[in-house]
Write a protein that holds these residues in place. Structure first.
Motif, PDB file in Angstrom:
ATOM      1  N   HIS A   1      -4.803   2.142  -0.045  1.00  0.00           N
ATOM      2  CA  HIS A   1      -5.892   1.233   0.321  1.00  0.00           C
ATOM      3  C   HIS A   1      -5.992   0.070  -0.673  1.00  0.00           C
ATOM      4  O   HIS A   1      -7.066  -0.475  -0.893  1.00  0.00           O
TER       5      HIS A   1
ATOM      6  N   ASP B   1      -7.778  -3.244   0.420  1.00  0.00           N
ATOM      7  CA  ASP B   1      -9.133  -3.205   0.985  1.00  0.00           C
ATOM      8  C   ASP B   1      -9.955  -4.447   0.653  1.00  0.00           C
ATOM      9  O   ASP B   1     -10.675  -4.962   1.496  1.00  0.00           O
ATOM     10  N   HIS B   2      -9.863  -4.920  -0.588  1.00  0.00           N
ATOM     11  CA  HIS B   2     -10.666  -6.073  -1.000  1.00  0.00           C
ATOM     12  C   HIS B   2      -9.801  -7.164  -1.633  1.00  0.00           C
ATOM     13  O   HIS B   2     -10.286  -7.975  -2.416  1.00  0.00           O
TER      14      HIS B   2
ATOM     15  N   GLY C   1      -5.770   5.915  -4.354  1.00  0.00           N
ATOM     16  CA  GLY C   1      -6.072   4.725  -3.570  1.00  0.00           C
ATOM     17  C   GLY C   1      -4.938   3.753  -3.372  1.00  0.00           C
ATOM     18  O   GLY C   1      -5.177   2.622  -2.926  1.00  0.00           O
TER      19      GLY C   1
ATOM     20  N   GLU D   1       0.816  -1.211   0.000  1.00  0.00           N
ATOM     21  CA  GLU D   1       0.000   0.000   0.000  1.00  0.00           C
ATOM     22  C   GLU D   1       0.857   1.271   0.000  1.00  0.00           C
ATOM     23  O   GLU D   1       0.552   2.268   0.648  1.00  0.00           O
TER      24      GLU D   1
ATOM     25  N   ARG E   1      -2.560  -2.980   8.414  1.00  0.00           N
ATOM     26  CA  ARG E   1      -3.776  -2.171   8.411  1.00  0.00           C
ATOM     27  C   ARG E   1      -5.023  -3.013   8.223  1.00  0.00           C
ATOM     28  O   ARG E   1      -6.070  -2.738   8.819  1.00  0.00           O
ATOM     29  N   VAL E   2      -4.930  -4.056   7.397  1.00  0.00           N
ATOM     30  CA  VAL E   2      -6.123  -4.874   7.108  1.00  0.00           C
ATOM     31  C   VAL E   2      -6.126  -6.189   7.868  1.00  0.00           C
ATOM     32  O   VAL E   2      -7.144  -6.869   7.930  1.00  0.00           O
TER      33      VAL E   2
END
Length: 288
Positions: free
Chosen positions: A259, A262-263, A256, A198, A286-287
């Motif tokens: 992030h 994120d998915h 982004g 990221e 972070r995730v």
């Protein structure tokens, strides 16, 4: 979060001058030792961490650079952005030795390197449709304009395994069939790993030669490459300084990059390998 620039210096760029409170730091990572200690400090008030990709003294070949450890170390030190500086060959007459190219895309032809932090026990798929952060790339182009060096705002970088240079047949294929603009040996899997971590990533490629396709330049000679690198090293340092001065102090990535995960992680939480998850504490904390 305060923005911190991680600079990965390639052939010919083994330090950054002018850092305030400069200190070399040894960084321990779960992926092994980085290429070298990391030089940290501030440049024009901006936090910076410099890592020589091949190590001081140029001890790592393109295939043996510890790419995962390098990216993890920069993330662990708080970097938000990674600026790659590297040498390359050119497939375009107008992209001449001595010019700089702000890379906009990649073709990855490497095959002997670990290309992901993820794997069995924690599977993730990140998008590298746009592997370069457009904001950071624009800042690099603006810095090149400010210091007055000849540069090209976009170009596709073909990453080859090396360490040998291309044959004439390969060089012509990369140029005429695949339509690549420059060729190098080190920006992959670096860019992919930066996305998994990221981090915003941009690459400044310093053209040293015309590879082997050019009828008037013959084969690539390392002596010519070193001569061009030496002449351009100061320009590369000045470009980094100008970029640091233009870097916004705070704020999320508008594209982004920060992030990207994120998915991306597909493995169910109760099926994740705790050993691998522990190794991912910096790049994916972070995730996870």
């Amino acid at each position: 979060m305060e923005r911190t620039i991680g600079v990965i210096g390639g052939s010919g760029v083994y330090a950054i001058d002018g850092l305030e409170d400069a200190a070399w730091q040894q960084v321990t990572t779960p992926w092994g030792a980085p290429s070298d200690a990391v030089l940290t400090g501030r440049l024009d008030g901006v936090r910076m961490a410099f890592l020589p990709r091949h190590g001081r003294g140029h001890v790592h070949s393109p295939s043996t650079v510890p790419y995962r450890a390098n990216i993890d170390a920069l993330k662990r030190l708080g970097c938000t952005d990674v600026l790659s500086v590297s040498a390359c060959g050119s497939f375009r007459e107008e992209m001449a030795p001595g010019d700089f190219v702000i890379v906009s895309d990649f073709i990855d032809r490497t095959f002997a390197r670990e290309k992901s932090f993820f794997g069995t026990g924690c599977v993730a798929h990140v998008s590298v449709a746009h592997p370069v952060c457009a904001r950071l790339g624009d800042l690099a182009a603006g810095a090149a304009r400010e210091i007055g060096v000849t540069h090209h705002h976009s170009g596709t970088y073909l990453a080859m395994e090396g360490p040998q240079f291309s044959s004439v047949a390969e060089s012509r294929m990369y140029r005429d069939v695949w339509r690549a603009d420059v060729i190098g040996m080190t920006n992959m899997p670096e860019a992919k790993l930066a996305r998994e971590a990221e981090l915003c990533y941009a690459s400044i490629a310093m053209i040293t030669d015309y590879d082997s396709w050019h009828p008037d330049h013959g084969t690539v000679q390392i002596s010519d490459i070193v001569r061009t690198l030496t002449a351009n090293a100061d320009n590369a340092r000045r470009l980094v300084e100008a970029l640091a001065a233009a870097m916004p102090a705070h704020g999320p990535c508008p594209h982004g990059c920060d992030h990207a995960l994120d998915h991306a992680i597909l493995t169910a939480p109760d099926a994740r390998d705790p050993v691998l998850v522990a190794r991912l504490d910096a790049v994916a904390g972070r995730v996870l």
